[in-house]
Enzyme design. Sequence first.
Site, PDB file in Angstrom:
ATOM      1  N   SER A 175      -9.483  -1.789   7.130  1.00 22.53           N
ATOM      2  CA  SER A 175      -8.934  -1.571   5.792  1.00 22.53           C
ATOM      3  C   SER A 175      -8.095  -2.709   5.228  1.00 22.53           C
ATOM      4  O   SER A 175      -7.706  -2.659   4.062  1.00 22.53           O
ATOM      5  CB  SER A 175      -8.114  -0.278   5.770  1.00 22.53           C
ATOM      6  OG  SER A 175      -8.954   0.839   5.878  1.00 22.53           O
ATOM      7  N   LYS A 218       0.849  -1.191   0.000  1.00 19.18           N
ATOM      8  CA  LYS A 218       0.000   0.000   0.000  1.00 19.18           C
ATOM      9  C   LYS A 218       0.884   1.240   0.000  1.00 19.18           C
ATOM     10  O   LYS A 218       1.902   1.275   0.706  1.00 19.18           O
ATOM     11  CB  LYS A 218      -0.876  -0.060   1.260  1.00 19.18           C
ATOM     12  CG  LYS A 218      -1.967   0.971   1.399  1.00 19.18           C
ATOM     13  CD  LYS A 218      -2.785   0.637   2.642  1.00 19.18           C
ATOM     14  CE  LYS A 218      -3.985   1.567   2.825  1.00 19.18           C
ATOM     15  NZ  LYS A 218      -4.829   1.136   3.963  1.00 19.18           N
ATOM     16  N   SER A 255      -9.394   0.707   3.026  1.00 23.55           N
ATOM     17  CA  SER A 255      -8.652   1.576   2.135  1.00 23.55           C
ATOM     18  C   SER A 255      -7.506   0.882   1.408  1.00 23.55           C
ATOM     19  O   SER A 255      -6.879   1.468   0.520  1.00 23.55           O
ATOM     20  CB  SER A 255      -8.084   2.763   2.927  1.00 23.55           C
ATOM     21  OG  SER A 255      -7.195   2.334   3.942  1.00 23.55           O
TER      22      SER A 255
END
Length: 461
Positions: free
Chosen positions: A178, A78, A154
Amino acid sequence: MTTTDTATGIAAAVAAGRLTATAAVEAALARIATRDPDLNAFTDVTAARARARAAAIDADRAAGKAAGPLAGVPFAVKNLFDVEGLPTRAGSKINQERPPASRDGALVRRLEAAGAVLVGALNMGEYAYDFTGENAHDGPSRNPHDPERMTGGSSGGSGGALAAGMVPLTLGSDTNGSIRVPSAFCGTFGLKPTFGRLSRAGSFPFVASFDHLGPLARSVADLAVAYDAMQGEDPDDPWQAPRPPEPVGDAIAKGTTGLRIAVAGGYFARGGEPDCFAAVARAAEAVGASRTVEIPEAARARAAAFITSASEAAGLHLDRLRERPGDYDPAVRDRLIAGTTIPAAWVHRAHRFRRWYRERVLALFDEVDVILAPCTPCRALRIGQATMQLDGVTVPARPNIGVFTQPISFIGLPVVAVPVRVGGGLPLAVQVIAAPWREDLALRVAGAIEAAGIGAAPVAG
């Protein structure tokens, strides 16, 4: 799924000389080039770095040096993880102007020390304040099962890249869900460790008091080997708990014998689509869950998590909000601005409640070892879908996808998200929740669910 679709399979093949790290990395880069233009999981591909790292691993193997437990395994992170030479975007427009990171984040370094090879950085919701995987600046990450659907957020790129077969291992972050939400929407496995277990040094924060970092993978065994590689104290992370590593790699083989497994009732048995609860029932039957427990005041815990998230995140972003409000995703900006207006007394009460709630939930683990609960209240929604149904009421989609994940991460419990197939269509997942520091128990139960053959397989690469 073949053995070389998994991290453990690739590492075993490299260690045995059946596969080179270079071949594994080139295959991943080729899949990224083919699939990512349609799925938008990656924001950066570090091909030159990956090739150099793979060549070094192959040279070490040729010289007779032992292979690491993740030798030759391509992975991606990420884009809130520091990657040397790249600005740490955290999904934002503003951060793209930052100087490139001077070194990798702690968990990136630890995975590469175990032999893994970084191939890129992944799309995410802006500043991790997101459950959808839709990014206003880089575009939405798209679900490989249906590109018109969300990956969840996310850590949306982390779930999408994995499910599409572009890489066998990714890293994400989980504050309110997330890691678990993308795992559920994309049909992958995800581990949110105990709060403070893995170092957060070299990552961009969202809510310091309950941010977690962890792996997503295509099997429980892959989660375990990645998690073990990342354990260890780090003086650069002031939030990390000072505990020695507790390897879990051998735990999965123990199965569920002797474990007391329960299903979460009450709050966790209503409000979602029927198939979400059917997935829990199917997992419970597979592992012999013998009772139901009720997690007290979970709805209030979710409300307190909202207050804490909004107020802490707003404090972090206050200067940026004053100076550059137009450079935020409006949906993120407006929630951060709202966070600045929360009275201090509310925040204080939320923290007091948090301590009370944690004590009550931990007491449940005197009676049971693991609790099963739904991961999301629905399958993946359509990209851009603004509303959803909860208990027959139309509610905003973006904040309510995490209705079942927020009350758990709020108090830092370890959780494994496990895909469970119910009917046809898009994936679903179950949360396997354990007491703090008992990732081994959560992984044992997750492994038993996986072994029962009821999970949704990731999309073929």
